[in-house]
Write a protein that holds these residues in place. Sequence first.
Motif, short mmCIF file in Angstrom:
data_model
loop_
_atom_site.label_atom_id
_atom_site.label_comp_id
_atom_site.label_asym_id
_atom_site.label_seq_id
_atom_site.Cartn_x
_atom_site.Cartn_y
_atom_site.Cartn_z
N ALA A 127 0.83 -1.21 0.00
CA ALA A 127 0.00 0.00 0.00
C ALA A 127 0.86 1.25 0.00
CB ALA A 127 -0.93 -0.01 1.21
N ARG A 128 1.93 1.27 0.80
CA ARG A 128 2.81 2.45 0.85
C ARG A 128 3.49 2.67 -0.50
NH1 ARG A 128 5.71 0.93 6.62
NH2 ARG A 128 3.83 1.11 7.91
N GLU B 115 0.92 4.09 -2.85
CA GLU B 115 0.59 5.47 -2.49
C GLU B 115 1.69 6.43 -2.89
OE1 GLU B 115 -0.11 4.99 1.64
OE2 GLU B 115 -2.06 3.99 1.35
N GLN B 116 2.94 5.99 -2.79
CA GLN B 116 4.07 6.84 -3.21
C GLN B 116 4.02 7.13 -4.71
OE1 GLN B 116 7.49 4.70 -1.80
NE2 GLN B 116 7.12 5.22 0.35
N GLY C 20 1.22 7.59 -6.20
CA GLY C 20 0.00 8.36 -6.40
C GLY C 20 -1.25 7.53 -6.61
N GLY D 41 -4.05 4.54 -4.94
CA GLY D 41 -4.55 3.93 -3.72
C GLY D 41 -4.37 2.42 -3.74
N TYR D 42 -4.68 1.81 -2.61
CA TYR D 42 -4.60 0.35 -2.52
C TYR D 42 -5.58 -0.07 -1.43
CZ TYR D 42 -2.57 -4.34 -2.44
OH TYR D 42 -2.38 -5.70 -2.52
N CYS E 283 5.28 -3.33 -6.93
CA CYS E 283 5.19 -3.09 -5.49
C CYS E 283 5.09 -4.38 -4.70
CB CYS E 283 3.98 -2.20 -5.20
SG CYS E 283 4.25 -0.45 -5.66
#
Length: 296
Positions: free
Chosen positions: A55-56, A59-60, A62, A64-65, A157
């Motif tokens: 998730a991080r 998010e980095q 741009g 969502g997760y 990711c």
Amino acid sequence: MPGFTVAALTAVSLMLAVGSAGCARSSEAAAVPDRFRQLVDRPAVLDETENRLIARCMEQAGLGYPKVPAPRDDRPMSGLLRGATPLHAETARQHGYPDRWMTRARDPGKGPVDRYADSLPADTRERFHRLLLGEGGNDVRVVLPGNFEVAAASSGCVGSARRRLYGSVENYLTVYYLPELVQRQASAADEDPDVRDAHAAFARCMAAKGYDTATPDDAVALAATYYPDGRRGRAGADEKTLAAGDAECQTTVRLRERRAAAVDRLARRWLADNEAAVSRTYEVLRSALAEARTKG
């Protein structure tokens, strides 16, 4: 030193060294089953941490997760492996077989990640999958004992999260799949002579009750025939009677215990042949758990 020669002292030292090595080896072997049991009962915090790292990463970039629940295996531990949920006569007499045994397999549908991706615009969805999984496919392959081959992606990711948590995707694959490899040994227990005898005794017990069922699986399959359109709601009287008889016969012939003992023998034989692999994988698990604590 009276009574001892240099050669004698050397021999004594050698025997002590050999004895010490033997004790260490014995201690190591004794620890393997417990280490393996911890691999089978892998803590949910590892999956939870992996999902947070994914998730991080997203998010980095741009994106969502969604929140992804850790997978659960509700089968009880039976010796070194997970076994089937026991069927108790009193419960069977009142409720029949567990609902999940009598429900026809359904398409589980899409998981939270795919549902979230479907909610995105087409161009964003494509970028989401590319960032999540990378573009290299399952490029990391690991061959576990017995030539059991597994693979996963190292990019995206997901690959990044597994590298950070486990040290490498190879380590992730080993921790995740080694217990599954041994769990597959359980099916061979049905060919164990004592288990075959137990099944024969079970069949005779069920025949005395009026059922032509050689195994508990046969009994569940017979119960399903009572519902041509699938069971709806509560179990019927015929199912309850059959399920209670099934449970009673399993208890009478000690089928569950005898099969569990056979599975345990198979698992311990495998562990004895692969002690080093289990110990290495256990150390990877410990390191991953320590890493998870820092990522909380």
